[in-house]
Write an enzyme that holds these catalytic residues in place. Structure first.
Site, PDB file in Angstrom:
ATOM      1  N   ASN A  39      39.954 -64.144  50.016  1.00 14.72           N
ATOM      2  CA  ASN A  39      39.229 -63.881  49.026  1.00 14.72           C
ATOM      3  C   ASN A  39      39.198 -62.256  48.651  1.00 14.72           C
ATOM      4  O   ASN A  39      38.658 -61.376  49.654  1.00 14.72           O
ATOM      5  CB  ASN A  39      37.818 -64.274  49.407  1.00 14.72           C
ATOM      6  N   LYS A  41      37.906 -60.662  46.533  1.00 14.29           N
ATOM      7  CA  LYS A  41      36.426 -60.189  46.002  1.00 14.29           C
ATOM      8  C   LYS A  41      37.042 -59.349  44.867  1.00 14.29           C
ATOM      9  O   LYS A  41      37.671 -59.412  44.201  1.00 14.29           O
ATOM     10  CB  LYS A  41      35.542 -59.648  46.943  1.00 14.29           C
ATOM     11  N   HIS A 135      29.816 -68.749  47.201  1.00 14.48           N
ATOM     12  CA  HIS A 135      29.908 -67.923  48.274  1.00 14.48           C
ATOM     13  C   HIS A 135      28.603 -66.948  48.250  1.00 14.48           C
ATOM     14  O   HIS A 135      27.667 -66.755  47.456  1.00 14.48           O
ATOM     15  CB  HIS A 135      30.894 -66.725  47.505  1.00 14.48           C
ATOM     16  N   GLU A 274      30.365 -69.973  56.743  1.00 15.00           N
ATOM     17  CA  GLU A 274      30.325 -68.541  56.617  1.00 15.00           C
ATOM     18  C   GLU A 274      28.993 -67.837  56.976  1.00 15.00           C
ATOM     19  O   GLU A 274      28.151 -67.691  55.887  1.00 15.00           O
ATOM     20  CB  GLU A 274      30.825 -67.917  55.131  1.00 15.00           C
ATOM     21  N   GLY A 280      31.585 -59.142  56.451  1.00 14.87           N
ATOM     22  CA  GLY A 280      31.501 -57.715  56.046  1.00 14.87           C
ATOM     23  C   GLY A 280      31.699 -56.683  57.154  1.00 14.87           C
ATOM     24  O   GLY A 280      31.725 -56.732  58.130  1.00 14.87           O
ATOM     25  N   GLY A 342      37.999 -62.280  54.134  1.00 15.68           N
ATOM     26  CA  GLY A 342      37.598 -61.272  53.038  1.00 15.68           C
ATOM     27  C   GLY A 342      38.598 -59.964  53.153  1.00 15.68           C
ATOM     28  O   GLY A 342      39.779 -59.798  53.007  1.00 15.68           O
TER      29      GLY A 342
HETATM   30  P1  PGA Z   1      35.199 -60.702  55.795  1.00 12.28           P
HETATM   31  O1  PGA Z   1      34.393 -61.498  54.588  1.00 12.28           O
HETATM   32  O2  PGA Z   1      36.188 -61.385  56.218  1.00 12.28           O
HETATM   33  O3  PGA Z   1      35.143 -59.246  55.139  1.00 12.28           O
HETATM   34  O4  PGA Z   1      33.976 -60.486  56.684  1.00 12.28           O
HETATM   35  C1  PGA Z   1      34.326 -62.952  54.592  1.00 12.28           C
HETATM   36  C2  PGA Z   1      33.868 -63.612  53.167  1.00 12.28           C
HETATM   37  O5  PGA Z   1      32.828 -63.039  52.424  1.00 12.28           O
HETATM   38  O6  PGA Z   1      34.539 -64.417  52.831  1.00 12.28           O
END
Ligand code: PGA
Length: 361
Positions: A39, A41, A135, A274, A280, A342
């Protein structure tokens, strides 16, 4: 395959209340294929997205036994759709139909006066295969970003209510209850209550206002109606985890999100667990025992809703700080069928390693 390596393609069986993975031949159409999805984003202009995908494919020559997915922002979808054309991928990289184009969201109406929204049929028309729905960035953060919280707080100020009361009194058909409530709030002895209420609601909405379970259910329906597969996200925040309310919350998110999805359509849905506290920068991934426990819980819920056969086939991904050095252990868990990634999906070598379950060659 030795015991240390997670299975690539497998069947899932349930014996004595426990789910297990059993290896399958590559290419067996009834086997479960792991799915590793990135993802992106709100990152990368279209040509940077194509460049990233090209570098990932460079590191993933001939990988046919896992499904991989890329979710660029809306603006990058068309360019990436053209680039990941199966014949080209087969010729250049020895891969092909195991690459999927994902959208990060969709709207539930198909057209009309919804400025800024994108419908599922528009996504299908440009070659999107799957759409992420629910999400946590959208379930929780919208109040803060779009100012719902401050606009509610403003409506609870003395000045606003005084002005509104005068305006409403001039209208016909106003419920007496509404006028009485505003008058009550404006009473001098309630001024402190009013201030407290405004602060309380502002904080609450800052933390929590976002897409509701009902809106998410409508998005799931719209996507499926238009032939898109769905990646339905669920997950608890830190507060719910600490209050031992994780299962209650997931139960609600999934039951409402899946309401109306009939048995034959359910294999078109992928679930992504998640936990918000694990997502994050600066956060840590959920411990393996917790991932295993929640994935079992979700699969048992799916068994309740759709029966054992379907529950065994639905893919449940984990998301939240998935990296090359932890994906291998996660993929060994019986209930984990892949990951929604992410930040590590923005780095070509990291995401390629994740596609290879952490193995570097
Ligand atoms: P991250 O995000 O891998 O950066 O922790 C995961 C997500 O929000 O799908």
């Amino acid at each position: 395959m030795n015991n240390e390596t997670p299975y690539r393609n497998y069947y899932r069986q349930r014996t004595a209340n426990q789910w297990r993975k059993i290896p399958a031949e590559i290419g067996d159409p009834s086997a479960i294929r792991p799915f590793l999805a990135g993802n992106w984003k709100m990152n990368l202009i279209p040509r940077a997205g194509v460049a990233l995908a090209a570098r990932i494919f460079d590191f993933c020559h001939d990988i046919k036994d896992v499904d991989m997915g890329f979710a660029p922002p809306f603006t990058g979808l068309s360019t990436l759709a053209d680039y990941i054309e199966p014949d080209f991928l087969r010729r250049e990289y020895g891969i092909g139909r195991n690459v999927f184009l994902l959208a990060q969201d969709t709207f539930f109406e198909s057209k009309g006066a919804f400025t800024g929204e994108i419908s599922a049929d528009m996504l299908a028309a440009i070659g999107v295969d799957r759409v992420i729905v629910g999400h946590s960035d959208r379930r929780a953060n919208l109040g803060k970003y779009f100012g719902f919280s401050s606009s509610v707080a403003r409506r609870l100020s003395k000045e606003f209510l005084t002005h509104t009361l005068a305006r409403l009194k001039q209208r016909e058909n106003i419920e007496p209850q509404v006028l009485a409530t505003i008058e009550h709030l404006l009473h001098e002895k309630n001024h402190e209550v009013l201030k407290g209420l405004a602060t309380f609601l502002e904080n609450e909405l800052n933390e929590r206002a976002g897409e509701s379970d009902d809106a998410i259910q409508r998005k799931v329906q719209a996507a499926l109606r238009n032939g898109l597969q769905v990646i339905l996200c669920c997950g608890e925040n830190r507060e719910a985890r600490d209050a031992h309310e994780t299962f209650k919350l997931l139960d609600r998110q999934l039951r409402i999100g899946l309401e109306g999805v009939a048995r034959p359509t359910m294999p078109e849905v992928i679930i992504a667990y998640e936990p918000i506290w694990a997502i994050g920068e600066g956060a840590k991934p959920a411990p393996l025992e917790q991932i295993a426990e929640v994935h079992d819980f979700i699969r048992n819920l799916l068994m309740d809703l759709y029966g054992e056969q379907i529950a065994a086939r639905v893919r449940i991904l984990y998301g939240g700080n998935v990296k090359p050095d932890n994906i291998g252990d996660m993929m060994k868990l019986a209930g984990v069928d892949g990951a929604l990634v992410g930040s590590a999906s923005l780095n070509a070598t990291d995401f390629a390693k994740i596609i290879r379950f952490g193995l570097s060659d």
